[in-house]
Design a protein around this motif. Structure first.
Motif, PDB file in Angstrom:
ATOM      1  N   GLY A 226      -2.308  14.042  11.546  1.00  0.00           N
ATOM      2  CA  GLY A 226      -0.962  14.579  11.396  1.00  0.00           C
ATOM      3  C   GLY A 226      -0.215  14.038  10.186  1.00  0.00           C
ATOM      4  O   GLY A 226       0.968  14.301  10.016  1.00  0.00           O
ATOM      5  N   GLY A 227      -0.869  13.275   9.346  1.00  0.00           N
ATOM      6  CA  GLY A 227      -0.274  12.741   8.132  1.00  0.00           C
ATOM      7  C   GLY A 227      -1.357  12.176   7.240  1.00  0.00           C
ATOM      8  O   GLY A 227      -2.506  12.029   7.671  1.00  0.00           O
ATOM      9  N   PRO A 228      -1.006  11.842   6.000  1.00  0.00           N
ATOM     10  CA  PRO A 228      -1.995  11.323   5.056  1.00  0.00           C
ATOM     11  C   PRO A 228      -2.646  10.022   5.541  1.00  0.00           C
ATOM     12  O   PRO A 228      -1.995   9.189   6.166  1.00  0.00           O
ATOM     13  N   LEU A 229      -3.948   9.892   5.251  1.00  0.00           N
ATOM     14  CA  LEU A 229      -4.705   8.688   5.614  1.00  0.00           C
ATOM     15  C   LEU A 229      -5.385   8.114   4.384  1.00  0.00           C
ATOM     16  O   LEU A 229      -5.901   8.857   3.551  1.00  0.00           O
ATOM     17  N   THR A 230      -5.444   6.809   4.316  1.00  0.00           N
ATOM     18  CA  THR A 230      -6.221   6.128   3.279  1.00  0.00           C
ATOM     19  C   THR A 230      -7.696   6.198   3.657  1.00  0.00           C
ATOM     20  O   THR A 230      -8.032   6.412   4.832  1.00  0.00           O
ATOM     21  N   PRO A 231      -8.586   5.993   2.695  1.00  0.00           N
ATOM     22  CA  PRO A 231     -10.012   5.960   3.043  1.00  0.00           C
ATOM     23  C   PRO A 231     -10.333   4.928   4.122  1.00  0.00           C
ATOM     24  O   PRO A 231     -11.147   5.192   5.009  1.00  0.00           O
TER      25      PRO A 231
ATOM     26  N   GLY B 142       0.125   2.823  -3.244  1.00  0.00           N
ATOM     27  CA  GLY B 142      -0.278   1.565  -3.859  1.00  0.00           C
ATOM     28  C   GLY B 142      -1.212   1.824  -5.024  1.00  0.00           C
ATOM     29  O   GLY B 142      -0.929   2.662  -5.873  1.00  0.00           O
ATOM     30  N   ARG B 143      -2.353   1.160  -5.026  1.00  0.00           N
ATOM     31  CA  ARG B 143      -3.336   1.357  -6.105  1.00  0.00           C
ATOM     32  C   ARG B 143      -4.320   2.473  -5.785  1.00  0.00           C
ATOM     33  O   ARG B 143      -5.159   2.814  -6.621  1.00  0.00           O
ATOM     34  N   GLY B 144      -4.250   3.023  -4.589  1.00  0.00           N
ATOM     35  CA  GLY B 144      -5.196   4.067  -4.199  1.00  0.00           C
ATOM     36  C   GLY B 144      -4.488   5.337  -3.787  1.00  0.00           C
ATOM     37  O   GLY B 144      -3.371   5.625  -4.232  1.00  0.00           O
ATOM     38  N   TYR B 145      -5.136   6.082  -2.924  1.00  0.00           N
ATOM     39  CA  TYR B 145      -4.614   7.365  -2.466  1.00  0.00           C
ATOM     40  C   TYR B 145      -4.669   7.459  -0.949  1.00  0.00           C
ATOM     41  O   TYR B 145      -5.503   6.829  -0.297  1.00  0.00           O
ATOM     42  N   ALA B 146      -3.782   8.278  -0.433  1.00  0.00           N
ATOM     43  CA  ALA B 146      -3.852   8.708   0.963  1.00  0.00           C
ATOM     44  C   ALA B 146      -4.130  10.212   0.911  1.00  0.00           C
ATOM     45  O   ALA B 146      -3.559  10.931   0.086  1.00  0.00           O
ATOM     46  N   TYR B 147      -4.997  10.676   1.768  1.00  0.00           N
ATOM     47  CA  TYR B 147      -5.473  12.060   1.734  1.00  0.00           C
ATOM     48  C   TYR B 147      -4.964  12.851   2.931  1.00  0.00           C
ATOM     49  O   TYR B 147      -4.752  12.303   4.009  1.00  0.00           O
ATOM     50  N   PHE B 148      -4.810  14.161   2.720  1.00  0.00           N
ATOM     51  CA  PHE B 148      -4.336  15.058   3.775  1.00  0.00           C
ATOM     52  C   PHE B 148      -4.983  16.428   3.590  1.00  0.00           C
ATOM     53  O   PHE B 148      -5.300  16.819   2.467  1.00  0.00           O
ATOM     54  N   PRO B 149      -5.206  17.155   4.683  1.00  0.00           N
ATOM     55  CA  PRO B 149      -5.807  18.492   4.569  1.00  0.00           C
ATOM     56  C   PRO B 149      -4.793  19.471   3.975  1.00  0.00           C
ATOM     57  O   PRO B 149      -3.593  19.363   4.239  1.00  0.00           O
ATOM     58  N   VAL B 150      -5.271  20.393   3.158  1.00  0.00           N
ATOM     59  CA  VAL B 150      -4.365  21.399   2.596  1.00  0.00           C
ATOM     60  C   VAL B 150      -4.379  22.685   3.423  1.00  0.00           C
ATOM     61  O   VAL B 150      -3.537  23.552   3.205  1.00  0.00           O
ATOM     62  N   GLN B 151      -5.323  22.803   4.352  1.00  0.00           N
ATOM     63  CA  GLN B 151      -5.399  23.961   5.229  1.00  0.00           C
ATOM     64  C   GLN B 151      -5.788  23.511   6.628  1.00  0.00           C
ATOM     65  O   GLN B 151      -6.410  22.459   6.795  1.00  0.00           O
TER      66      GLN B 151
END
Length: 131
Positions: A26-31, A66-75
């Motif tokens: 339900g929201g962005p997650l880091t690896p 931070g220094r990385g990314y958090a990912y989320f589905p676009v669909q």
């Protein structure tokens, strides 16, 4: 061939697991968080690689954290299925034949559903001769 090679999962299976974790979140997650959600023993670097590839394909978005990314589905899952169907059609030089064969292999229920989607007001149209 080594035992590790025998136990490798197909990329599609790994991507599906990552996507399931992202949809459930339900929201962005880091690896690292995706890795924890999967609880599969995958290395964080493997999860990061999968997420990067999904991002390159346009399946997930990412935001700086931070220094990385958090990912989320676009669909949502249904949108992703539709996207895959379009991708397969785009690979075929003869879309008409591909679509005809797809429709020919539909179950009666799926064919009815497709007809309803293509002609939503069909049920309100008078039958020939009614009128």
């Amino acid at each position: 061939m080594s035992r590790d090679k025998d136990e490798r999962r197909p990329a599609g299976e790994l991507e599906a697991g990552v996507m399931a974790a992202l949809w459930a979140a339900g929201g962005p997650l880091t690896p690292g968080r995706v890795q924890a959600e999967l609880d599969s023993g995958l290395a964080r670097t493997t999860v990061t690689t999968i997420l990067s590839r999904l991002h390159e394909k346009g399946i997930v978005g990412r935001e700086r954290l931070g220094r990385g990314y958090a990912y989320f589905p676009v669909q949502d899952p249904h949108g992703l299925t539709a996207r895959r169907m379009h991708t397969e059609l785009d690979r075929d030089d003869d879309r008409g034949t591909a679509l005809a064969r797809f429709v020919a292999q539909l179950s009666a229920d799926d064919e009815r559903l497709l007809r309803d989607l293509l002609e939503p007001d069909l049920g309100t149209r008078p039958e020939p001769g009614d009128g």
